[in-house]
Design a protein around this motif. Structure first.
Motif, PDB file in Angstrom:
ATOM      1  N   THR A  85       0.853  -1.188   0.000  1.00 27.76           N
ATOM      2  CA  THR A  85       0.000   0.000   0.000  1.00 27.76           C
ATOM      3  C   THR A  85       0.887   1.234   0.000  1.00 27.76           C
ATOM      4  O   THR A  85       1.821   1.331   0.797  1.00 27.76           O
ATOM      5  N   GLN A  86       0.599   2.147  -0.912  1.00 27.00           N
ATOM      6  CA  GLN A  86       1.331   3.410  -0.992  1.00 27.00           C
ATOM      7  C   GLN A  86       0.358   4.564  -0.820  1.00 27.00           C
ATOM      8  O   GLN A  86      -0.632   4.666  -1.536  1.00 27.00           O
ATOM      9  N   TYR A  87       0.631   5.420   0.156  1.00 29.24           N
ATOM     10  CA  TYR A  87      -0.123   6.660   0.296  1.00 29.24           C
ATOM     11  C   TYR A  87       0.668   7.775  -0.397  1.00 29.24           C
ATOM     12  O   TYR A  87       1.821   8.040  -0.038  1.00 29.24           O
ATOM     13  N   THR A  88       0.075   8.395  -1.378  1.00 29.04           N
ATOM     14  CA  THR A  88       0.736   9.528  -2.029  1.00 29.04           C
ATOM     15  C   THR A  88       0.322  10.851  -1.399  1.00 29.04           C
ATOM     16  O   THR A  88       0.995  11.861  -1.593  1.00 29.04           O
ATOM     17  N   GLU A  89      -0.787  10.834  -0.646  1.00 33.59           N
ATOM     18  CA  GLU A  89      -1.211  12.040   0.063  1.00 33.59           C
ATOM     19  C   GLU A  89      -2.132  11.661   1.213  1.00 33.59           C
ATOM     20  O   GLU A  89      -3.085  10.908   1.036  1.00 33.59           O
ATOM     21  N   ILE A  90      -1.819  12.168   2.388  1.00 31.21           N
ATOM     22  CA  ILE A  90      -2.727  12.115   3.543  1.00 31.21           C
ATOM     23  C   ILE A  90      -2.725  13.531   4.106  1.00 31.21           C
ATOM     24  O   ILE A  90      -1.854  13.901   4.882  1.00 31.21           O
ATOM     25  N   SER A  91      -3.661  14.326   3.671  1.00 27.55           N
ATOM     26  CA  SER A  91      -3.618  15.749   4.011  1.00 27.55           C
ATOM     27  C   SER A  91      -4.931  16.196   4.611  1.00 27.55           C
ATOM     28  O   SER A  91      -5.981  15.588   4.400  1.00 27.55           O
ATOM     29  N   ASN A  92      -4.862  17.258   5.378  1.00 27.32           N
ATOM     30  CA  ASN A  92      -6.085  17.859   5.904  1.00 27.32           C
ATOM     31  C   ASN A  92      -5.856  19.316   6.215  1.00 27.32           C
ATOM     32  O   ASN A  92      -4.721  19.793   6.274  1.00 27.32           O
ATOM     33  N   LYS A  93      -6.952  20.006   6.388  1.00 28.32           N
ATOM     34  CA  LYS A  93      -6.935  21.389   6.848  1.00 28.32           C
ATOM     35  C   LYS A  93      -8.207  21.617   7.625  1.00 28.32           C
ATOM     36  O   LYS A  93      -9.227  20.962   7.403  1.00 28.32           O
ATOM     37  N   LEU A  94      -8.148  22.582   8.536  1.00 25.35           N
ATOM     38  CA  LEU A  94      -9.284  22.828   9.414  1.00 25.35           C
ATOM     39  C   LEU A  94     -10.227  23.867   8.822  1.00 25.35           C
ATOM     40  O   LEU A  94     -11.442  23.706   8.867  1.00 25.35           O
ATOM     41  N   PHE A  95      -9.669  24.920   8.233  1.00 27.54           N
ATOM     42  CA  PHE A  95     -10.472  26.003   7.694  1.00 27.54           C
ATOM     43  C   PHE A  95     -10.223  26.142   6.188  1.00 27.54           C
ATOM     44  O   PHE A  95      -9.156  25.788   5.696  1.00 27.54           O
ATOM     45  N   GLU A  96     -11.214  26.683   5.517  1.00 27.30           N
ATOM     46  CA  GLU A  96     -11.138  26.809   4.067  1.00 27.30           C
ATOM     47  C   GLU A  96      -9.907  27.585   3.633  1.00 27.30           C
ATOM     48  O   GLU A  96      -9.256  27.259   2.630  1.00 27.30           O
ATOM     49  N   GLU A  97      -9.556  28.621   4.377  1.00 20.94           N
ATOM     50  CA  GLU A  97      -8.442  29.463   3.973  1.00 20.94           C
ATOM     51  C   GLU A  97      -7.083  28.869   4.352  1.00 20.94           C
ATOM     52  O   GLU A  97      -6.029  29.400   3.963  1.00 20.94           O
ATOM     53  N   ASP A  98      -7.069  27.785   5.104  1.00 19.73           N
ATOM     54  CA  ASP A  98      -5.810  27.169   5.496  1.00 19.73           C
ATOM     55  C   ASP A  98      -5.201  26.394   4.336  1.00 19.73           C
ATOM     56  O   ASP A  98      -5.914  25.894   3.460  1.00 19.73           O
ATOM     57  N   PRO A  99      -3.874  26.247   4.329  1.00 17.10           N
ATOM     58  CA  PRO A  99      -3.250  25.357   3.344  1.00 17.10           C
ATOM     59  C   PRO A  99      -3.427  23.906   3.773  1.00 17.10           C
ATOM     60  O   PRO A  99      -3.508  23.596   4.967  1.00 17.10           O
ATOM     61  N   LEU A 100      -3.487  23.008   2.796  1.00 14.68           N
ATOM     62  CA  LEU A 100      -3.515  21.595   3.111  1.00 14.68           C
ATOM     63  C   LEU A 100      -2.147  21.163   3.633  1.00 14.68           C
ATOM     64  O   LEU A 100      -1.117  21.515   3.056  1.00 14.68           O
ATOM     65  N   VAL A 101      -2.134  20.428   4.725  1.00 16.51           N
ATOM     66  CA  VAL A 101      -0.898  19.908   5.292  1.00 16.51           C
ATOM     67  C   VAL A 101      -0.852  18.409   5.006  1.00 16.51           C
ATOM     68  O   VAL A 101      -1.752  17.670   5.391  1.00 16.51           O
ATOM     69  N   ASP A 102       0.200  17.975   4.305  1.00 19.95           N
ATOM     70  CA  ASP A 102       0.344  16.578   3.921  1.00 19.95           C
ATOM     71  C   ASP A 102       1.222  15.858   4.951  1.00 19.95           C
ATOM     72  O   ASP A 102       2.374  16.231   5.176  1.00 19.95           O
ATOM     73  N   TYR A 103       0.666  14.824   5.591  1.00 23.01           N
ATOM     74  CA  TYR A 103       1.374  14.099   6.640  1.00 23.01           C
ATOM     75  C   TYR A 103       2.025  12.815   6.131  1.00 23.01           C
ATOM     76  O   TYR A 103       2.585  12.054   6.919  1.00 23.01           O
ATOM     77  N   THR A 104       1.962  12.573   4.839  1.00 22.41           N
ATOM     78  CA  THR A 104       2.521  11.344   4.286  1.00 22.41           C
ATOM     79  C   THR A 104       4.015  11.256   4.571  1.00 22.41           C
ATOM     80  O   THR A 104       4.760  12.209   4.340  1.00 22.41           O
ATOM     81  N   GLY A 105       4.436  10.117   5.066  1.00 20.04           N
ATOM     82  CA  GLY A 105       5.849   9.904   5.339  1.00 20.04           C
ATOM     83  C   GLY A 105       6.305  10.381   6.693  1.00 20.04           C
ATOM     84  O   GLY A 105       7.463  10.174   7.074  1.00 20.04           O
ATOM     85  N   MET A 106       5.400  11.034   7.446  1.00 15.90           N
ATOM     86  CA  MET A 106       5.759  11.474   8.788  1.00 15.90           C
ATOM     87  C   MET A 106       5.543  10.331   9.774  1.00 15.90           C
ATOM     88  O   MET A 106       4.904   9.323   9.461  1.00 15.90           O
ATOM     89  N   VAL A 107       6.098  10.495  10.976  1.00 17.33           N
ATOM     90  CA  VAL A 107       5.973   9.460  12.008  1.00 17.33           C
ATOM     91  C   VAL A 107       4.510   9.066  12.180  1.00 17.33           C
ATOM     92  O   VAL A 107       3.624   9.927  12.270  1.00 17.33           O
ATOM     93  N   ASN A 108       4.249   7.763  12.174  1.00 19.80           N
ATOM     94  CA  ASN A 108       2.911   7.158  12.298  1.00 19.80           C
ATOM     95  C   ASN A 108       2.082   7.275  11.028  1.00 19.80           C
ATOM     96  O   ASN A 108       0.914   6.865  11.015  1.00 19.80           O
ATOM     97  N   ASN A 109       2.652   7.828   9.944  1.00 19.46           N
ATOM     98  CA  ASN A 109       1.952   7.917   8.657  1.00 19.46           C
ATOM     99  C   ASN A 109       2.882   7.463   7.534  1.00 19.46           C
ATOM    100  O   ASN A 109       3.289   8.258   6.680  1.00 19.46           O
ATOM    101  N   PRO A 110       3.245   6.185   7.503  1.00 21.93           N
ATOM    102  CA  PRO A 110       4.204   5.721   6.491  1.00 21.93           C
ATOM    103  C   PRO A 110       3.647   5.850   5.074  1.00 21.93           C
ATOM    104  O   PRO A 110       2.455   5.658   4.852  1.00 21.93           O
ATOM    105  N   GLU A 111       4.543   6.167   4.146  1.00 21.75           N
ATOM    106  CA  GLU A 111       4.117   6.213   2.745  1.00 21.75           C
ATOM    107  C   GLU A 111       3.877   4.813   2.210  1.00 21.75           C
ATOM    108  O   GLU A 111       2.916   4.555   1.495  1.00 21.75           O
ATOM    109  N   PHE A 112       4.747   3.877   2.568  1.00 22.54           N
ATOM    110  CA  PHE A 112       4.632   2.504   2.088  1.00 22.54           C
ATOM    111  C   PHE A 112       4.499   1.539   3.261  1.00 22.54           C
ATOM    112  O   PHE A 112       5.194   1.668   4.275  1.00 22.54           O
ATOM    113  N   THR A 113       3.617   0.581   3.119  1.00 18.37           N
ATOM    114  CA  THR A 113       3.592  -0.602   3.982  1.00 18.37           C
ATOM    115  C   THR A 113       3.372  -1.811   3.085  1.00 18.37           C
ATOM    116  O   THR A 113       2.838  -1.689   1.975  1.00 18.37           O
ATOM    117  N   GLY A 114       3.782  -2.954   3.556  1.00 18.97           N
ATOM    118  CA  GLY A 114       3.622  -4.129   2.720  1.00 18.97           C
ATOM    119  C   GLY A 114       3.570  -5.407   3.529  1.00 18.97           C
ATOM    120  O   GLY A 114       4.025  -5.469   4.684  1.00 18.97           O
TER     121      GLY A 114
END
Length: 973
Positions: free
Chosen positions: A836-865
């Motif tokens: 499984t490959q995650y190319t994007e796991i992002s979120n934002k709280l408000f419409e005017e906020d930028p999307l923050v991508d957590y892919t590859g950060m601790v507890n959010n691996p890009e690849f698992t197998g």
């Protein structure tokens, strides 16, 4: 009845045996007659699994070979979740939806509330304790009766209704089961001397007659407690900083231990007192001659006799005591006892269209518990006779709530010891239905009603504020001791112990502990009722085949009633959150339909082109109506290549707790007060003006915790989350000579975007947006400032943080799956590979906020197998499996240079190896194996950033038990 299971799965088991009969045993020659079946993700009966959505199938045999002692463990494994962190039994000390002990599943990097769990195609209602019950608890599932698990990795609200945003998990029980089967399994962690081990015993039986059938199971599952003491990486939680930046305990010469805290150092201090500024002797590691924090030391004969200074101006907080042995009794994996009874039956009426009436009954009881550790900050008022003579002149602070308006002379930071929490959850689910031939030829109908009820009691040990207050107000008893001043009106009152070295060290009178530390018990009830009907059959014929249809209607009603203990409701639990009653209900009426049309078949370049479409109209009492749809296409240009895809919309109705949770108050650190030191250079000028308007000095420092009140969002018009889902897949089964074996490969791309996500803003975000807002809005209590109030007496803050529709969540990625089978020697070799490959796991709280991508950060691996190879011959089967989680790091997000940073914010690749062997003969099967064969410990990170278990990240993909042997014995009669 047999089902061809030749579908390519998104991950995990890509394809099962060529044919599987309904009770789960493989057809020997693959030639069993194939009848119509219903595939997860669709309501239409079909003769194959050639559906447009990616589906994974996990059989009970595979789960046994992997050493899973329960279906919960199998569903939360990396093979099913693709690396998404799950709420499991390591979360006992955290506030989680469903309460401590609940186990849930979330797919595609999303929360459990966005994954729908079904049992035999029908909803499993939420279960658990406390006010935030909102997702199915996997503990209720009848492991003994389960035949297989089907996992749909695609949005399907148009087919199943609310919550099917990230996917659907359908647990299918054994059908038409006959006989008697006893099964026992023991999992024994070898590195923890058996601590954390589990045992499951079950008995399954089934009988059949000419017109009737009945089957059921009874099982018992017990998991032993694993404590911090039982694993080396949790015995001493350190800072874990790089470059020699750990605080070195001057008493040991080693990195200091902080086992109470979960994210950082400066652990809860114990064996310490707070006083007014006093001259005295410095403890090892302390500096100066004036202190306001002290540790008992009988060798000190000057200054404050009997005490050494451990805190005051310029002193590091870490000098203070933070560790004692009882802290290691805390639960790492909490214990549980689960009893499950399941039964199903059917009777042929020979009427109403050859109808069968059927029923299911499920009863489950979970008893779970957790061991924690508590500090007690005990305040002795100025002039209290409980204070010894050498401390009588001290004034530490103003009244903190225990001294009836009197100043605090001395505060004792006491290591009180272990506390215990318990939950008992009784869950019942009952289904009654009828199905048969409809009056239209080749059409069938199925109608059922169901009733589910989760009833729980939850108990935690709490200090009662009123009893503490009464016990600290004492007078002499005339015999050299003390008694409560209000003893005449409160005859049960027990006087607090005098302030002595033993008291400070946590040696406390049992009668006083029994008086001030009491169990507080609440109850939670969640009820769900469902009535559903559906009909399906052929609509008309096209040149390529018949157009099939399904149409149905459903009504659901849910209600929640959480009543915390009275002391919790009244705020009488000292230094603990208060909780109000959560009570509310909601109901929904839905109509839905699905059509599958073969557009083209057996043409040049088009072996098959099939269109599938579904739609659902929903009308909720809480927020009104909504419509969802989904369109899917399957295209086979040649026999061995399939292209599939879907696009649709999904939704999630707000959970009852998100609508109605009673106002619950908790506390956050005073450090989140945005007016702290607001006069420093570079601070937002709006913040400067707004803080000044409250009369605060530029160097203001808050000394009070921030009170945060959480409440449901029903009154604010909380509405449903909406989302779009898209998947595109390619399935390849190249034709090869039989001597080469069989090969299959699949790749699926997916996108999920959630709008209007139900979320809480967060106290810190509310405070930032309030104090940085335009001063005119601040003065008018407009915008976020309407959620903030500051007490003019002590400048403490209160923040209201309710559920609202705010968040945007995006998940994108790919699933790769390979399956290869080949006859080798006397048996057959099978290889499975899933990534499984995650190319994007992002979120934002408000419409005017930028999307923050957590892919590859601790507890959010890009690849698992996951990968496994097995070999089966005669009565034997051996298996070797590997689970892989790619290394992650968070340096970029926290703007830290990985070369020079003092923080360890990276973990290496993590590998788990499993091996097993199985032998079957004469109605019995024995399976033996080892999980975590090479005893791989979880990786470690620094304190202060992520929740940790000891020195490891809190993440369900890591194994905390260590090398574990397992044995499973099954006997059929």
């Amino acid at each position: 009845m047999a089902a061809s299971i030749s579908v390519l799965a998104a991950s995990g088991a890509l394809a099962q045996d060529a044919a599987v009969v309904q009770d789960g045993t493989a057809a020997q020659d693959g030639s069993a007659q194939v009848e119509d079946i219903v595939v997860i993700g669709s309501r239409i009966r079909r003769d194959n699994y050639n559906a447009p959505s990616p589906t994974q199938v996990v059989t009970r045999e595979e789960a046994t070979l992997q050493g899973f002692a329960s279906i919960t463990e199998a569903l939360q494994s990396t093979a099913v979740t693709g690396g998404t962190s799950q709420i499991n039994n390591a979360y006992g000390g955290y506030v989680t939806d469903g309460g401590p002990g609940a186990n849930t599943i979330g797919l595609r990097g999303m929360s459990p509330s966005r994954t729908l769990v079904l049992l035999n195609g029908r909803r499993v209602s939420p279960a658990g304790s406390r006010g935030s019950v909102g997702a199915a608890d996997l503990n209720v599932l009848p492991t003994a009766m389960i035949d297989r698990v089907e996992v749909l990795r695609d949005g399907a609200s148009s087919v199943y209704g609310s919550d099917a945003v990230a996917g659907v998990v359908n647990i299918q029980t054994r059908q038409n089961f006959e006989g008697l089967v006893f099964e026992g399994q023991r999992n024994e962690p070898l590195e923890a001397n058996g601590a954390g081990g589990s045992t499951r015993l079950s008995l399954t039986a089934g009988v059949r007659g000419d017109r009737w059938r009945a089957a059921g199971s009874i099982e018992r599952y017990e998991r032993d407690e694993l404590t911090l003491r039982d694993r080396e990486f949790t015995r001493c939680q350190t800072d874990g900083f790089r470059n020699g930046q750990d605080y070195i305990d001057p008493l040991t010469g080693q990195s200091k231990c902080y086992p109470v805290t979960t994210t950082g150092s400066n652990g809860v201090t114990i064996n310490t007192i707070a006083t007014g500024a006093t001259t005295g002797v410095a403890a090892p590691g302390a500096t100066g001659t004036t202190f306001n924090r002290w540790r008992p030391n009988s060798a000190v004969t000057t200054g404050l006799v009997g005490f050494e200074g451990v805190g005051g101006p310029g002193n590091d907080l870490n000098v203070r005591d933070t560790f004692e042995d009882r802290m290691l009794n805390e639960s790492l994996i909490s214990p549980v006892e689960i009893t499950t009874l399941y039964g199903e039956a059917g009777y042929q009426l020979n009427a109403l269209g050859n109808a069968e009436i059927y029923g299911e009954a499920l009863f489950n009881q979970r008893k779970s518990s957790q061991t924690g550790y508590r500090q007690l900050a005990l305040d002795y008022a100025v002039g209290s006779p409980l204070i010894p003579a050498n401390l009588q002149g001290s004034v530490a602070f103003g009244d903190q709530g225990l001294n009836q308006g009197q100043d605090v002379g001395v505060r004792a930071f006491i290591g009180y010891g272990n506390d215990h929490s318990e939950q008992e959850v009784d869950f019942g689910r009952y289904v009654a239905g009828i199905k048969g031939d409809f009056f239209v030829p080749e059409w069938r109908y199925d109608a059922y009603v169901s009733y589910s009820r989760s009833k729980s009691t939850y108990t935690s040990e709490q200090f009662l504020t009123d009893n503490l207050i009464a016990s600290l107000d004492v007078v002499s008893d005339g015999a050299g001791g003390f008694q409560c001043a209000a003893l005449a009106s409160n005859p049960g009152c027990v006087a607090a112990p005098a302030l002595t070295t033993q008291t400070i060290g946590g040696v406390l009178p049992q009668d006083w502990k029994d008086y001030v530390f009491r169990p507080v018990t609440g109850t939670t009830e969640f009820i769900e009722k469902v009535a559903s009907i559906g009909i399906d059959g052929p609509l008309f014929s096209l040149p390529a085949g018949r157009v099939m249809g399904f149409f149905g209607a459903e009504w659901r009603e849910s209600e929640i009633d959480d009543t915390p203990g009275l002391d919790s409701q009244l705020g009488n639990t000292y230094n603990y959150s208060t909780s109000a009653i959560t009570r509310g209900s909601d109901s929904v009426k839905e109509v839905f339909g699905e059509i599958e049309a073969p557009l083209l078949v057996d043409l040049p370049g088009v072996r098959e082109l099939t269109l599938n479409g579904s739609a659902r109209y929903t009308d909720y009492d809480s927020y009104g109506d909504d419509t969802t749809y989904k369109v899917g296409l399957v295209y086979r240009p040649i026999d061995w290549i399939t292209v599939r895809g879907t696009y649709g919309t999904s939704y999630r109705a707000p959970a009852l707790f998100e609508q109605f949770v009673g106002a619950t108050s908790g506390f956050q650190s005073n450090s989140i007060d945005r007016c702290n030191d607001y006069g420093a250079p570079g601070v937002n000028p709006n913040r400067v003006a707004n803080c000044a308007s409250e009369g605060l000095a530029g160097d203001f420092q808050s000394t009070n915790s921030v009170r945060v009140i959480t409440a449901g969002g029903a009154e604010a018009g909380l509405s449903a989350e909406t989302s779009t889902n898209m998947t595109l897949g390619l399935v390849v089964r190249p034709p090869m000579p039989s001597s080469w074996g069989d090969l299959a490969f699949a790749v699926d791309y997916y996108e999920i975007e959630v709008e209007n996500g139900v979320s809480r803003t967060g106290a810190g975000e509310i405070l930032t947006r309030c104090y940085d807002s335009n001063p005119e809005d601040f003065a008018a209590d407009a915008g976020f400032c309407r959620l903030v109030s500051r007490d003019p007496a002590d400048n403490s803050l209160t923040v209201s943080d309710s559920y609202v529709n705010l968040a945007t969540d995006n998940v994108k990625g790919l699933d790769y799956t390979v399956r290869y089978r080949k006859d080798v020697g006397p048996g057959t070799a099978l290889l499975n590979l899933a990534i499984t490959q995650y190319t994007e796991i992002s979120n934002k709280l408000f419409e005017e906020d930028p999307l923050v991508d957590y892919t590859g950060m601790v507890n959010n691996p890009e690849f698992t197998g996951t990968a496994d190879v097995s070999y089966a011959w005669d009565q034997w089967r051996v298996r070797y499996g590997v689970e892989w989680i790619q290394g992650t790091d968070s340096y970029a997000y926290y703007e830290e240079d990985p070369v020079t940073s003092d923080y360890d914010l990276a973990v290496d690749d993590y590998w788990l190896h499993n091996a097993s062997v199985q032998y079957s003969a004469d109605g019995w099967t024995a399976t033996l194996g080892v999980r975590n064969l090479f005893n791989e410990n979880p990786p470690t990170i620094s304190a202060g950033v992520y929740n940790r278990v000891g020195n490891a990240p809190l993440y369900s993909g890591y194994d905390y038990l260590g090398r574990t042997a397992f044995v499973n014995l099954t006997k059929s009669f």
